[in-house]
Design a protein around this motif. Structure first.
Motif, mmCIF file in Angstrom:
data_model
loop_
_atom_site.group_PDB
_atom_site.id
_atom_site.type_symbol
_atom_site.label_atom_id
_atom_site.label_comp_id
_atom_site.label_asym_id
_atom_site.label_seq_id
_atom_site.Cartn_x
_atom_site.Cartn_y
_atom_site.Cartn_z
ATOM 1 N N PRO A 1 0.832 -1.202 0.000
ATOM 2 C CA PRO A 1 0.000 0.000 0.000
ATOM 3 C C PRO A 1 0.865 1.251 0.000
ATOM 4 O O PRO A 1 2.021 1.216 0.426
ATOM 5 N N VAL A 2 0.296 2.323 -0.485
ATOM 6 C CA VAL A 2 1.001 3.600 -0.482
ATOM 7 C C VAL A 2 0.588 4.383 0.764
ATOM 8 O O VAL A 2 -0.470 4.134 1.349
ATOM 9 N N ALA A 3 1.420 5.320 1.154
ATOM 10 C CA ALA A 3 1.104 6.151 2.322
ATOM 11 C C ALA A 3 -0.226 6.862 2.106
ATOM 12 O O ALA A 3 -0.490 7.396 1.030
ATOM 13 N N ASP A 4 -1.068 6.842 3.099
ATOM 14 C CA ASP A 4 -2.387 7.472 3.086
ATOM 15 C C ASP A 4 -3.323 6.913 2.024
ATOM 16 O O ASP A 4 -4.324 7.531 1.679
ATOM 17 N N GLY A 5 -3.023 5.743 1.495
ATOM 18 C CA GLY A 5 -3.906 5.103 0.520
ATOM 19 C C GLY A 5 -4.942 4.252 1.230
ATOM 20 O O GLY A 5 -4.794 3.894 2.395
ATOM 21 N N TYR A 6 -6.002 3.949 0.524
ATOM 22 C CA TYR A 6 -7.044 3.103 1.093
ATOM 23 C C TYR A 6 -6.661 1.628 0.998
ATOM 24 O O TYR A 6 -5.994 1.202 0.066
ATOM 25 N N ARG A 7 -7.129 0.873 1.981
ATOM 26 C CA ARG A 7 -7.015 -0.586 2.005
ATOM 27 C C ARG A 7 -8.438 -1.114 2.026
ATOM 28 O O ARG A 7 -9.290 -0.604 2.767
ATOM 29 N N TYR A 8 -8.708 -2.106 1.193
ATOM 30 C CA TYR A 8 -10.049 -2.677 1.096
ATOM 31 C C TYR A 8 -10.014 -4.163 1.416
ATOM 32 O O TYR A 8 -9.123 -4.872 0.969
ATOM 33 N N VAL A 9 -10.996 -4.606 2.181
ATOM 34 C CA VAL A 9 -11.239 -6.027 2.360
ATOM 35 C C VAL A 9 -12.600 -6.276 1.728
ATOM 36 O O VAL A 9 -13.615 -5.711 2.160
ATOM 37 N N VAL A 10 -12.610 -7.087 0.669
ATOM 38 C CA VAL A 10 -13.827 -7.381 -0.074
ATOM 39 C C VAL A 10 -14.181 -8.845 0.174
ATOM 40 O O VAL A 10 -13.350 -9.728 -0.030
ATOM 41 N N GLN A 11 -15.407 -9.076 0.628
ATOM 42 C CA GLN A 11 -15.882 -10.430 0.887
ATOM 43 C C GLN A 11 -17.082 -10.702 -0.013
ATOM 44 O O GLN A 11 -18.014 -9.901 -0.053
ATOM 45 N N VAL A 12 -17.009 -11.818 -0.724
ATOM 46 C CA VAL A 12 -18.105 -12.224 -1.601
ATOM 47 C C VAL A 12 -18.415 -13.676 -1.282
ATOM 48 O O VAL A 12 -17.630 -14.570 -1.601
ATOM 49 N N ASP A 13 -19.537 -13.884 -0.612
ATOM 50 C CA ASP A 13 -19.964 -15.238 -0.233
ATOM 51 C C ASP A 13 -18.838 -16.070 0.369
ATOM 52 O O ASP A 13 -18.573 -17.192 -0.053
ATOM 53 N N GLY A 14 -18.137 -15.512 1.323
ATOM 54 C CA GLY A 14 -17.094 -16.243 2.039
ATOM 55 C C GLY A 14 -15.706 -16.139 1.440
ATOM 56 O O GLY A 14 -14.727 -16.470 2.092
ATOM 57 N N LYS A 15 -15.592 -15.694 0.200
ATOM 58 C CA LYS A 15 -14.273 -15.472 -0.399
ATOM 59 C C LYS A 15 -13.815 -14.078 -0.031
ATOM 60 O O LYS A 15 -14.590 -13.126 -0.071
ATOM 61 N N VAL A 16 -12.542 -13.971 0.354
ATOM 62 C CA VAL A 16 -12.018 -12.694 0.835
ATOM 63 C C VAL A 16 -10.810 -12.291 0.008
ATOM 64 O O VAL A 16 -9.938 -13.110 -0.280
ATOM 65 N N MET A 17 -10.765 -11.007 -0.369
ATOM 66 C CA MET A 17 -9.574 -10.469 -1.009
ATOM 67 C C MET A 17 -9.222 -9.154 -0.343
ATOM 68 O O MET A 17 -10.094 -8.385 0.059
ATOM 69 N N GLU A 18 -7.931 -8.929 -0.173
ATOM 70 C CA GLU A 18 -7.428 -7.691 0.412
ATOM 71 C C GLU A 18 -6.737 -6.913 -0.699
ATOM 72 O O GLU A 18 -5.843 -7.425 -1.366
ATOM 73 N N LEU A 19 -7.182 -5.684 -0.894
ATOM 74 C CA LEU A 19 -6.681 -4.850 -1.981
ATOM 75 C C LEU A 19 -6.189 -3.520 -1.440
ATOM 76 O O LEU A 19 -6.659 -3.054 -0.405
ATOM 77 N N HIS A 20 -5.262 -2.908 -2.165
ATOM 78 C CA HIS A 20 -4.712 -1.617 -1.759
ATOM 79 C C HIS A 20 -4.749 -0.642 -2.926
ATOM 80 O O HIS A 20 -4.521 -1.029 -4.068
ATOM 81 N N GLU A 21 -5.017 0.616 -2.611
ATOM 82 C CA GLU A 21 -4.857 1.676 -3.604
ATOM 83 C C GLU A 21 -3.370 1.831 -3.847
ATOM 84 O O GLU A 21 -2.594 1.710 -2.916
ATOM 85 N N PRO A 22 -2.922 2.096 -4.995
ATOM 86 C CA PRO A 22 -3.643 2.290 -6.246
ATOM 87 C C PRO A 22 -3.668 1.023 -7.099
ATOM 88 O O PRO A 22 -3.864 1.093 -8.296
ATOM 89 N N HIS A 23 -3.483 -0.129 -6.503
ATOM 90 C CA HIS A 23 -3.323 -1.390 -7.233
ATOM 91 C C HIS A 23 -4.653 -2.123 -7.420
ATOM 92 O O HIS A 23 -4.803 -3.271 -7.016
ATOM 93 N N LEU A 24 -5.610 -1.464 -8.045
ATOM 94 C CA LEU A 24 -6.919 -2.059 -8.295
ATOM 95 C C LEU A 24 -7.156 -2.154 -9.793
ATOM 96 O O LEU A 24 -6.785 -1.253 -10.542
ATOM 97 N N THR A 25 -7.804 -3.232 -10.205
ATOM 98 C CA THR A 25 -8.213 -3.333 -11.598
ATOM 99 C C THR A 25 -9.493 -2.509 -11.771
ATOM 100 O O THR A 25 -10.139 -2.109 -10.786
ATOM 101 N N ALA A 26 -9.898 -2.302 -13.002
ATOM 102 C CA ALA A 26 -11.124 -1.545 -13.269
ATOM 103 C C ALA A 26 -12.342 -2.241 -12.662
ATOM 104 O O ALA A 26 -13.211 -1.583 -12.075
ATOM 105 N N ASN A 27 -12.410 -3.571 -12.763
ATOM 106 C CA ASN A 27 -13.537 -4.308 -12.186
ATOM 107 C C ASN A 27 -13.554 -4.226 -10.668
ATOM 108 O O ASN A 27 -14.608 -4.079 -10.057
#
Length: 88
Positions: free
Chosen positions: A49-75
């Motif tokens: 993650p970058v300084a002051d960037g957002y961190r996301y935890v996305v859960q979809v029916d029990g599947k979990v992914m941890e994502l950081h700005e700016p490393h997100l795909t368009a979807n």
């Protein structure tokens, strides 16, 4: 399908969480397809993650992914935005 997004970080460091249950939504098929695409895309674990960037935890029916700005795909970005804007 239950989709939950938790966002932390940013300048203020506040946490925000929202969830969307697609079961009764008119855009159910579109949102579920978007979630499947976002989950199916690679999100390299070595991207820090970058300084002051957002961190996301996305859960979809029990599947979990941890994502950081700016490393997100368009979807991934579109899914996160949809849930945070519409979720309660």
């Amino acid at each position: 399908m239950l989709i939950t997004v938790t966002r932390t970080g940013g300048l203020a460091g506040r946490e925000r969480q929202a969830a969307v249950d697609t079961e009764c939504r008119p855009d159910r098929a579109d949102l579920e397809l978007l979630a499947e695409r976002a989950l199916g895309e690679d999100w390299p674990a070595d991207r820090q993650p970058v300084a002051d960037g957002y961190r996301y935890v996305v859960q979809v029916d029990g599947k979990v992914m941890e994502l950081h700005e700016p490393h997100l795909t368009a979807n991934q970005r579109q899914l996160i935005s949809a849930v945070l804007e519409e979720g309660a």
